[in-house]
Design a protein around this motif. Structure first.
Motif, short mmCIF file in Angstrom:
data_model
loop_
_atom_site.label_atom_id
_atom_site.label_comp_id
_atom_site.label_asym_id
_atom_site.label_seq_id
_atom_site.Cartn_x
_atom_site.Cartn_y
_atom_site.Cartn_z
N ILE B 29 0.82 -1.21 0.00
CA ILE B 29 0.00 0.00 0.00
C ILE B 29 0.85 1.26 0.00
N GLY B 52 -1.72 6.20 4.77
CA GLY B 52 -0.96 5.08 5.34
C GLY B 52 0.04 5.51 6.38
N ARG B 210 0.77 6.90 -1.01
CA ARG B 210 0.18 5.61 -1.38
C ARG B 210 0.74 5.19 -2.71
#
Lengths: 256, 212
Positions: B29, B52, B210
Protein backbone atom coordinates in the motif's frame (compact mmCIF):
# COMPACT_ATOMS: atom_id res chain seq x y z
CA UNK A 1 -45.22 -48.91 18.79
CA UNK A 2 -42.61 -46.29 19.73
CA UNK A 3 -43.32 -44.45 16.51
CA UNK A 4 -46.73 -43.59 17.99
CA UNK A 5 -44.87 -41.11 20.22
CA UNK A 6 -43.63 -39.28 17.16
CA UNK A 7 -47.19 -39.16 15.84
CA UNK A 8 -48.33 -37.57 19.10
CA UNK A 9 -45.57 -34.97 18.74
CA UNK A 10 -46.72 -34.24 15.23
CA UNK A 11 -50.30 -33.80 16.31
CA UNK A 12 -49.28 -31.43 19.12
CA UNK A 13 -47.24 -29.41 16.65
CA UNK A 14 -50.21 -29.16 14.28
CA UNK A 15 -52.66 -28.19 17.02
CA UNK A 16 -50.42 -25.57 18.64
CA UNK A 17 -49.10 -24.26 15.34
CA UNK A 18 -45.49 -24.93 16.34
CA UNK A 19 -44.46 -25.32 12.70
CA UNK A 20 -42.15 -28.18 13.58
CA UNK A 21 -44.18 -31.14 12.29
CA UNK A 22 -42.59 -30.91 8.85
CA UNK A 23 -38.99 -30.90 10.04
CA UNK A 24 -39.92 -33.51 12.63
CA UNK A 25 -41.14 -35.91 9.96
CA UNK A 26 -38.11 -35.29 7.76
CA UNK A 27 -35.67 -35.73 10.66
CA UNK A 28 -37.39 -38.91 11.80
CA UNK A 29 -37.32 -40.36 8.30
CA UNK A 30 -33.64 -39.43 7.88
CA UNK A 31 -32.75 -40.99 11.20
CA UNK A 32 -34.49 -44.27 10.34
CA UNK A 33 -32.89 -44.51 6.90
CA UNK A 34 -29.41 -43.51 8.13
CA UNK A 35 -29.36 -45.95 11.03
CA UNK A 36 -30.69 -48.83 8.94
CA UNK A 37 -28.07 -48.16 6.29
CA UNK A 38 -25.29 -47.99 8.87
CA UNK A 39 -26.57 -51.22 10.40
CA UNK A 40 -26.41 -52.93 7.01
CA UNK A 41 -22.94 -51.63 6.18
CA UNK A 42 -21.64 -52.50 9.64
CA UNK A 43 -23.04 -56.04 9.40
CA UNK A 44 -21.21 -56.46 6.13
CA UNK A 45 -17.91 -54.99 7.42
CA UNK A 46 -18.04 -57.00 10.64
CA UNK A 47 -18.62 -60.20 8.68
CA UNK A 48 -15.76 -59.32 6.33
CA UNK A 49 -13.16 -59.15 9.15
CA UNK A 50 -10.67 -57.57 6.75
CA UNK A 51 -8.16 -55.07 8.18
CA UNK A 52 -7.97 -52.98 4.96
CA UNK A 53 -11.77 -52.64 4.88
CA UNK A 54 -11.81 -51.64 8.56
CA UNK A 55 -9.11 -49.09 7.96
CA UNK A 56 -10.99 -47.66 4.98
CA UNK A 57 -14.18 -47.23 7.01
CA UNK A 58 -12.22 -45.56 9.80
CA UNK A 59 -10.50 -43.19 7.38
CA UNK A 60 -13.85 -42.20 5.89
CA UNK A 61 -15.19 -41.52 9.37
CA UNK A 62 -12.14 -39.38 10.22
CA UNK A 63 -12.46 -37.47 6.96
CA UNK A 64 -16.12 -36.68 7.63
CA UNK A 65 -15.37 -35.53 11.18
CA UNK A 66 -12.42 -33.38 10.06
CA UNK A 67 -14.57 -31.73 7.43
CA UNK A 68 -17.20 -30.88 10.04
CA UNK A 69 -14.60 -29.40 12.39
CA UNK A 70 -13.18 -27.15 9.69
CA UNK A 71 -16.56 -26.06 8.37
CA UNK A 72 -18.26 -25.17 11.67
CA UNK A 73 -16.39 -22.17 13.14
CA UNK A 74 -17.82 -18.73 12.40
CA UNK A 75 -14.31 -17.55 11.39
CA UNK A 76 -12.11 -19.73 9.20
CA UNK A 77 -8.53 -19.63 8.10
CA UNK A 78 -7.92 -18.73 4.50
CA UNK A 79 -7.59 -21.51 1.94
CA UNK A 80 -7.19 -25.11 3.03
CA UNK A 81 -5.39 -24.30 6.28
CA UNK A 82 -8.49 -25.03 8.41
CA UNK A 83 -8.81 -28.42 6.76
CA UNK A 84 -5.14 -29.19 7.22
CA UNK A 85 -5.38 -28.38 10.92
CA UNK A 86 -8.61 -30.25 11.56
CA UNK A 87 -7.44 -33.26 9.52
CA UNK A 88 -4.19 -33.49 11.47
CA UNK A 89 -5.75 -32.97 14.86
CA UNK A 90 -8.83 -35.17 14.42
CA UNK A 91 -6.86 -38.10 13.01
CA UNK A 92 -4.04 -37.88 15.55
CA UNK A 93 -6.31 -37.51 18.58
CA UNK A 94 -8.73 -40.28 17.58
CA UNK A 95 -6.25 -42.81 16.19
CA UNK A 96 -3.89 -42.46 19.14
CA UNK A 97 -6.55 -42.90 21.82
CA UNK A 98 -8.41 -45.69 20.03
CA UNK A 99 -5.22 -47.63 19.32
CA UNK A 100 -4.16 -47.20 22.94
CA UNK A 101 -7.53 -48.41 24.23
CA UNK A 102 -7.62 -51.39 21.89
CA UNK A 103 -4.10 -52.61 22.59
CA UNK A 104 -3.95 -52.04 26.34
CA UNK A 105 -7.44 -51.97 27.89
CA UNK A 106 -10.02 -53.72 25.74
CA UNK A 107 -7.68 -56.18 23.99
CA UNK A 108 -9.97 -57.90 21.51
CA UNK A 109 -8.49 -60.75 19.42
CA UNK A 110 -7.18 -59.58 16.98
CA UNK A 111 -6.75 -56.04 18.34
CA UNK A 112 -8.13 -54.51 15.14
CA UNK A 113 -11.36 -56.52 15.22
CA UNK A 114 -13.88 -54.20 13.52
CA UNK A 115 -16.55 -55.13 16.07
CA UNK A 116 -14.57 -53.07 18.58
CA UNK A 117 -12.54 -50.70 16.45
CA UNK A 118 -15.36 -49.14 14.45
CA UNK A 119 -17.88 -48.39 17.22
CA UNK A 120 -15.10 -47.13 19.48
CA UNK A 121 -13.84 -44.86 16.73
CA UNK A 122 -17.39 -43.56 16.28
CA UNK A 123 -17.78 -42.57 19.92
CA UNK A 124 -14.31 -41.02 20.11
CA UNK A 125 -14.84 -39.05 16.90
CA UNK A 126 -18.12 -37.64 18.22
CA UNK A 127 -16.32 -36.28 21.24
CA UNK A 128 -13.29 -35.07 19.27
CA UNK A 129 -15.59 -33.32 16.80
CA UNK A 130 -17.24 -31.40 19.62
CA UNK A 131 -14.06 -30.32 21.41
CA UNK A 132 -12.14 -29.49 18.28
CA UNK A 133 -14.84 -27.36 16.68
CA UNK A 134 -15.75 -25.56 19.91
CA UNK A 135 -12.14 -24.73 20.77
CA UNK A 136 -11.29 -23.66 17.23
CA UNK A 137 -14.32 -21.40 17.06
CA UNK A 138 -13.66 -19.97 20.52
CA UNK A 139 -10.02 -19.24 19.73
CA UNK A 140 -10.54 -17.55 16.38
CA UNK A 141 -13.46 -15.47 17.66
CA UNK A 142 -11.61 -14.39 20.79
CA UNK A 143 -8.40 -13.32 19.10
CA UNK A 144 -10.36 -11.35 16.58
CA UNK A 145 -12.22 -9.52 19.31
CA UNK A 146 -8.98 -8.94 21.21
CA UNK A 147 -6.82 -7.96 18.23
CA UNK A 148 -6.11 -4.46 19.59
CA UNK A 149 -4.98 -5.83 22.95
CA UNK A 150 -2.83 -8.55 21.39
CA UNK A 151 -1.13 -6.03 19.12
CA UNK A 152 -0.59 -3.59 21.99
CA UNK A 153 1.25 -6.33 23.86
CA UNK A 154 3.28 -7.33 20.82
CA UNK A 155 4.15 -3.66 20.26
CA UNK A 156 5.61 -3.58 23.78
CA UNK A 157 7.87 -6.52 22.94
CA UNK A 158 5.75 -9.47 24.08
CA UNK A 159 6.40 -12.77 22.32
CA UNK A 160 3.45 -14.25 20.44
CA UNK A 161 3.02 -17.01 23.01
CA UNK A 162 2.79 -14.47 25.80
CA UNK A 163 0.34 -12.25 23.92
CA UNK A 164 -1.94 -15.13 22.93
CA UNK A 165 -1.80 -17.13 26.14
CA UNK A 166 -5.06 -15.95 27.78
CA UNK A 167 -6.98 -16.78 24.60
CA UNK A 168 -5.25 -20.16 24.18
CA UNK A 169 -6.18 -21.14 27.71
CA UNK A 170 -9.78 -19.94 27.44
CA UNK A 171 -10.34 -21.70 24.12
CA UNK A 172 -8.91 -25.03 25.29
CA UNK A 173 -11.09 -24.78 28.39
CA UNK A 174 -14.21 -24.17 26.28
CA UNK A 175 -13.37 -27.20 24.18
CA UNK A 176 -12.95 -29.43 27.24
CA UNK A 177 -16.14 -28.27 28.95
CA UNK A 178 -18.57 -30.69 27.24
CA UNK A 179 -16.58 -33.76 28.21
CA UNK A 180 -16.07 -32.47 31.76
CA UNK A 181 -19.82 -31.91 32.06
CA UNK A 182 -20.45 -35.33 30.62
CA UNK A 183 -18.19 -36.95 33.19
CA UNK A 184 -19.64 -35.13 36.19
CA UNK A 185 -23.23 -35.75 35.10
CA UNK A 186 -22.64 -39.42 34.22
CA UNK A 187 -24.76 -41.75 36.29
CA UNK A 188 -26.54 -39.08 38.28
CA UNK A 189 -28.24 -36.86 35.76
CA UNK A 190 -27.83 -39.04 32.70
CA UNK A 191 -27.20 -42.72 32.18
CA UNK A 192 -24.61 -42.77 29.40
CA UNK A 193 -25.74 -44.25 26.09
CA UNK A 194 -23.27 -47.13 25.96
CA UNK A 195 -24.09 -48.26 29.46
CA UNK A 196 -27.82 -48.01 28.79
CA UNK A 197 -27.39 -50.04 25.63
CA UNK A 198 -25.39 -52.75 27.37
CA UNK A 199 -27.78 -53.01 30.29
CA UNK A 200 -30.72 -53.21 27.90
CA UNK A 201 -28.83 -55.93 25.99
CA UNK A 202 -28.62 -57.96 29.21
CA UNK A 203 -25.10 -57.19 30.49
CA UNK A 204 -24.38 -57.03 34.20
CA UNK A 205 -24.79 -53.41 35.35
CA UNK A 206 -21.45 -53.23 37.16
CA UNK A 207 -19.61 -54.62 34.13
CA UNK A 208 -21.41 -52.07 31.99
CA UNK A 209 -20.36 -49.31 34.39
CA UNK A 210 -16.69 -50.36 34.20
CA UNK A 211 -16.87 -50.27 30.44
CA UNK A 212 -18.39 -46.83 30.58
CA UNK A 213 -15.65 -45.55 32.91
CA UNK A 214 -12.98 -46.75 30.52
CA UNK A 215 -14.79 -45.07 27.65
CA UNK A 216 -15.08 -41.78 29.52
CA UNK A 217 -11.33 -41.73 30.10
CA UNK A 218 -10.71 -42.39 26.44
CA UNK A 219 -13.15 -39.64 25.46
CA UNK A 220 -11.62 -37.14 27.89
CA UNK A 221 -8.14 -37.91 26.61
CA UNK A 222 -9.14 -37.59 22.97
CA UNK A 223 -11.05 -34.34 23.60
CA UNK A 224 -8.14 -32.81 25.44
CA UNK A 225 -5.71 -33.71 22.68
CA UNK A 226 -8.09 -32.38 20.05
CA UNK A 227 -8.77 -29.05 21.77
CA UNK A 228 -5.09 -28.51 22.54
CA UNK A 229 -3.94 -29.46 19.05
CA UNK A 230 -6.50 -27.30 17.26
CA UNK A 231 -5.76 -24.23 19.32
CA UNK A 232 -1.96 -24.52 19.17
CA UNK A 233 -1.88 -25.14 15.42
CA UNK A 234 -4.27 -22.29 14.68
CA UNK A 235 -2.26 -20.00 16.99
CA UNK A 236 0.78 -20.66 14.81
CA UNK A 237 -1.30 -20.01 11.70
CA UNK A 238 -2.52 -16.58 12.80
CA UNK A 239 0.95 -15.37 13.79
CA UNK A 240 4.30 -15.45 12.00
CA UNK A 241 7.92 -15.91 13.01
CA UNK A 242 8.36 -12.13 13.41
CA UNK A 243 5.72 -12.35 16.16
CA UNK A 244 3.07 -10.47 14.21
CA UNK A 245 -0.65 -11.05 14.50
CA UNK A 246 -1.79 -12.09 11.03
CA UNK A 247 -5.58 -11.73 10.97
CA UNK A 248 -5.21 -11.33 7.20
CA UNK A 249 -4.87 -15.11 7.20
CA UNK A 250 -8.52 -15.44 8.26
CA UNK A 251 -11.03 -15.85 5.49
CA UNK A 252 -13.31 -12.85 4.97
CA UNK A 253 -16.39 -13.08 7.16
CA UNK A 254 -19.67 -13.89 5.50
CA UNK A 255 -22.52 -11.51 6.18
CA UNK A 256 -25.58 -12.66 8.08
CA UNK B 1 5.21 -9.64 -3.73
CA UNK B 2 7.44 -6.62 -2.98
CA UNK B 3 11.00 -6.84 -4.26
CA UNK B 4 13.51 -8.23 -1.72
CA UNK B 5 15.77 -5.78 0.00
CA UNK B 6 18.97 -4.94 -1.91
CA UNK B 7 21.86 -3.93 0.41
CA UNK B 8 23.62 -1.63 -2.10
CA UNK B 9 20.76 0.88 -2.01
CA UNK B 10 21.33 1.55 1.69
CA UNK B 11 22.36 5.17 2.46
CA UNK B 12 24.04 4.34 5.75
CA UNK B 13 27.37 6.00 4.97
CA UNK B 14 26.03 9.42 5.92
CA UNK B 15 24.45 8.14 9.08
CA UNK B 16 26.67 5.66 10.86
CA UNK B 17 26.00 7.58 14.07
CA UNK B 18 22.31 8.06 13.39
CA UNK B 19 19.75 6.66 15.80
CA UNK B 20 17.28 5.29 13.29
CA UNK B 21 17.72 4.77 9.55
CA UNK B 22 14.60 3.90 7.60
CA UNK B 23 15.60 2.56 4.21
CA UNK B 24 13.07 1.93 1.44
CA UNK B 25 10.44 0.65 3.83
CA UNK B 26 7.37 -0.21 1.79
CA UNK B 27 4.28 -2.37 1.69
CA UNK B 28 1.82 -3.21 -1.04
CA UNK B 29 0.00 0.00 0.00
CA UNK B 30 2.80 2.44 0.87
CA UNK B 31 5.37 3.65 -1.66
CA UNK B 32 9.00 3.15 -0.48
CA UNK B 33 10.02 5.58 2.29
CA UNK B 34 13.51 6.48 3.46
CA UNK B 35 14.54 8.90 6.19
CA UNK B 36 17.07 9.29 8.98
CA UNK B 37 16.26 10.13 12.58
CA UNK B 38 19.04 11.52 14.78
CA UNK B 39 19.27 11.10 18.54
CA UNK B 40 16.93 13.45 20.37
CA UNK B 41 15.18 14.45 17.15
CA UNK B 42 11.59 14.26 16.03
CA UNK B 43 10.22 13.24 12.64
CA UNK B 44 6.62 14.11 11.84
CA UNK B 45 4.83 11.87 9.35
CA UNK B 46 2.55 13.74 7.02
CA UNK B 47 0.15 12.52 4.40
CA UNK B 48 -3.43 12.71 3.32
CA UNK B 49 -6.02 10.96 5.45
CA UNK B 50 -5.83 7.28 4.54
CA UNK B 51 -2.40 7.63 2.92
CA UNK B 52 -0.96 5.08 5.34
CA UNK B 53 0.67 7.09 8.14
CA UNK B 54 -0.29 4.52 10.75
CA UNK B 55 0.83 1.73 8.44
CA UNK B 56 4.26 3.32 8.14
CA UNK B 57 4.71 3.32 11.93
CA UNK B 58 3.52 -0.28 12.11
CA UNK B 59 5.97 -1.25 9.37
CA UNK B 60 8.87 0.37 11.24
CA UNK B 61 7.85 -1.51 14.40
CA UNK B 62 7.70 -4.71 12.32
CA UNK B 63 4.05 -5.26 13.24
CA UNK B 64 3.11 -5.53 9.56
CA UNK B 65 4.81 -7.41 6.79
CA UNK B 66 6.71 -5.31 4.25
CA UNK B 67 9.99 -4.81 2.46
CA UNK B 68 12.97 -2.58 3.19
CA UNK B 69 15.26 -2.39 6.21
CA UNK B 70 15.50 -0.31 9.37
CA UNK B 71 18.67 0.24 11.42
CA UNK B 72 18.83 1.22 15.06
CA UNK B 73 22.29 2.52 16.05
CA UNK B 74 23.73 0.64 13.10
CA UNK B 75 22.04 -2.70 13.93
CA UNK B 76 19.68 -4.02 11.27
CA UNK B 77 16.17 -4.93 12.33
CA UNK B 78 16.40 -8.25 10.49
CA UNK B 79 19.36 -9.21 12.73
CA UNK B 80 17.23 -8.98 15.87
CA UNK B 81 14.29 -11.08 17.05
CA UNK B 82 11.12 -9.02 16.59
CA UNK B 83 10.31 -8.78 20.33
CA UNK B 84 13.80 -7.40 21.04
CA UNK B 85 13.38 -4.83 18.27
CA UNK B 86 9.96 -3.74 19.51
CA UNK B 87 11.20 -3.21 23.05
CA UNK B 88 13.60 -0.57 21.68
CA UNK B 89 11.37 0.83 18.95
CA UNK B 90 8.00 1.07 20.67
CA UNK B 91 4.87 1.68 18.64
CA UNK B 92 1.98 3.36 20.44
CA UNK B 93 -1.35 3.09 18.64
CA UNK B 94 -3.99 5.81 18.49
CA UNK B 95 -6.51 3.76 20.45
CA UNK B 96 -5.36 2.63 23.87
CA UNK B 97 -5.79 -1.07 24.58
CA UNK B 98 -5.56 -2.63 28.04
CA UNK B 99 -5.78 -6.22 29.19
CA UNK B 100 -5.82 -6.04 33.00
CA UNK B 101 -8.34 -4.34 35.32
CA UNK B 102 -6.35 -1.25 36.34
CA UNK B 103 -3.52 0.88 34.94
CA UNK B 104 -1.17 -0.17 37.75
CA UNK B 105 -1.70 -3.88 36.96
CA UNK B 106 0.08 -3.29 33.65
CA UNK B 107 3.33 -2.35 35.40
CA UNK B 108 5.86 -4.54 37.19
CA UNK B 109 6.29 -3.78 40.88
CA UNK B 110 9.75 -2.30 40.28
CA UNK B 111 8.17 0.11 37.77
CA UNK B 112 5.58 1.48 40.20
CA UNK B 113 7.80 4.33 41.41
CA UNK B 114 8.39 5.49 37.82
CA UNK B 115 4.71 5.10 37.07
CA UNK B 116 3.72 7.29 40.01
CA UNK B 117 6.32 9.89 39.16
CA UNK B 118 5.22 10.14 35.52
CA UNK B 119 1.54 10.11 36.50
CA UNK B 120 2.35 13.08 38.70
CA UNK B 121 4.11 14.89 35.84
CA UNK B 122 1.04 14.36 33.63
CA UNK B 123 -1.36 15.25 36.51
CA UNK B 124 -2.94 11.85 36.44
CA UNK B 125 -4.32 11.38 39.96
CA UNK B 126 -2.95 8.45 41.97
CA UNK B 127 -6.47 7.11 42.50
CA UNK B 128 -6.83 6.84 38.72
CA UNK B 129 -3.98 4.31 38.59
CA UNK B 130 -5.96 1.91 40.77
CA UNK B 131 -9.42 2.64 39.39
CA UNK B 132 -11.09 0.22 37.02
CA UNK B 133 -9.96 1.16 33.51
CA UNK B 134 -13.54 1.46 32.28
CA UNK B 135 -13.96 4.40 34.69
CA UNK B 136 -11.09 6.38 33.14
CA UNK B 137 -11.74 9.01 30.50
CA UNK B 138 -10.25 8.62 27.02
CA UNK B 139 -7.74 11.35 27.85
CA UNK B 140 -6.69 9.67 31.09
CA UNK B 141 -6.18 6.39 29.28
CA UNK B 142 -4.17 8.17 26.62
CA UNK B 143 -1.80 9.69 29.17
CA UNK B 144 -1.51 6.35 30.99
CA UNK B 145 -0.67 4.68 27.68
CA UNK B 146 2.19 7.14 27.10
CA UNK B 147 3.55 6.27 30.54
CA UNK B 148 3.28 2.58 29.67
CA UNK B 149 5.34 3.20 26.53
CA UNK B 150 7.96 5.37 28.26
CA UNK B 151 8.50 2.87 31.07
CA UNK B 152 9.85 0.46 28.43
CA UNK B 153 12.71 2.99 28.06
CA UNK B 154 12.64 2.77 24.27
CA UNK B 155 15.31 4.36 22.09
CA UNK B 156 12.68 5.36 19.53
CA UNK B 157 9.01 6.01 20.21
CA UNK B 158 6.53 5.76 17.33
CA UNK B 159 3.54 7.84 18.42
CA UNK B 160 0.21 7.75 16.59
CA UNK B 161 -1.86 10.81 17.57
CA UNK B 162 -0.66 10.79 21.21
CA UNK B 163 -2.58 13.92 22.28
CA UNK B 164 -5.81 13.58 20.28
CA UNK B 165 -8.00 13.30 23.39
CA UNK B 166 -6.24 15.91 25.55
CA UNK B 167 -7.03 19.53 26.43
CA UNK B 168 -4.52 22.33 25.89
CA UNK B 169 -2.93 22.10 29.37
CA UNK B 170 -2.42 18.37 29.15
CA UNK B 171 -1.05 18.64 25.63
CA UNK B 172 1.54 21.08 26.98
CA UNK B 173 2.48 18.67 29.80
CA UNK B 174 2.82 15.73 27.40
CA UNK B 175 4.95 17.81 25.01
CA UNK B 176 7.17 18.98 27.87
CA UNK B 177 7.68 15.39 28.98
CA UNK B 178 8.55 14.33 25.44
CA UNK B 179 11.00 17.23 25.03
CA UNK B 180 12.69 16.22 28.29
CA UNK B 181 13.01 12.65 27.06
CA UNK B 182 14.38 13.83 23.71
CA UNK B 183 17.10 15.73 25.57
CA UNK B 184 17.99 12.33 27.02
CA UNK B 185 18.39 10.97 23.50
CA UNK B 186 14.94 9.56 22.74
CA UNK B 187 13.95 9.76 19.06
CA UNK B 188 10.35 10.40 18.11
CA UNK B 189 8.39 9.52 15.01
CA UNK B 190 5.08 11.28 15.33
CA UNK B 191 1.73 11.38 13.61
CA UNK B 192 -0.25 14.45 14.58
CA UNK B 193 -3.04 16.55 13.18
CA UNK B 194 -1.72 19.66 14.94
CA UNK B 195 0.85 21.47 12.79
CA UNK B 196 1.87 23.61 15.82
CA UNK B 197 2.73 20.45 17.74
CA UNK B 198 5.22 19.49 15.04
CA UNK B 199 6.79 22.93 15.36
CA UNK B 200 6.90 22.79 19.16
CA UNK B 201 8.69 19.43 19.07
CA UNK B 202 11.10 20.71 16.41
CA UNK B 203 10.05 18.07 13.93
CA UNK B 204 11.28 17.54 10.40
CA UNK B 205 8.58 16.32 8.04
CA UNK B 206 8.35 13.23 5.89
CA UNK B 207 5.47 12.57 3.53
CA UNK B 208 3.78 9.18 3.13
CA UNK B 209 2.52 8.34 -0.30
CA UNK B 210 0.18 5.61 -1.38
CA UNK B 211 1.30 3.39 -4.18
CA UNK B 212 -0.53 4.23 -7.36
Amino acid sequence: MASALLLINGVISLVLGLQVHRSLVIAAARMVVQLLLVGLVLRWILALQSPPATLLVILIMIGAAAREVAARPARKLRGYKSYAISGTVVSMASLLTVALALTTAIRPQPWHDPRYAIPLMGIVLGSVLNSASISLDAFLTRIQDAAAVIEARLALGARRREALKPYLVAAIRSGMLPVINQMSAAGIITLPGIMTGQVLAGMDALEAAKYQILLMFILAGASGLAAFGCVILSAYSVTDNRHRLRLDRLAPQKQG
Amino acid sequence: MPAPYAPETHPVSASARSLLVVDAVASPIIAPMSFVLEQGACTVVRGRSGAGKTRLLRLIADLDEGSGEVWLNGVARSQLPAPVWRKQVVYQSAESAWWLPTVRDHFRVDQHATLEHLADVLTLGKDRLDADLSLLSTGERQRAMLIRSLVMQPKVLLLDEPTSALDRDNIARVEQLLVDRMRGGLGLVLITHAEEQAARLGGQFVEVQRRT
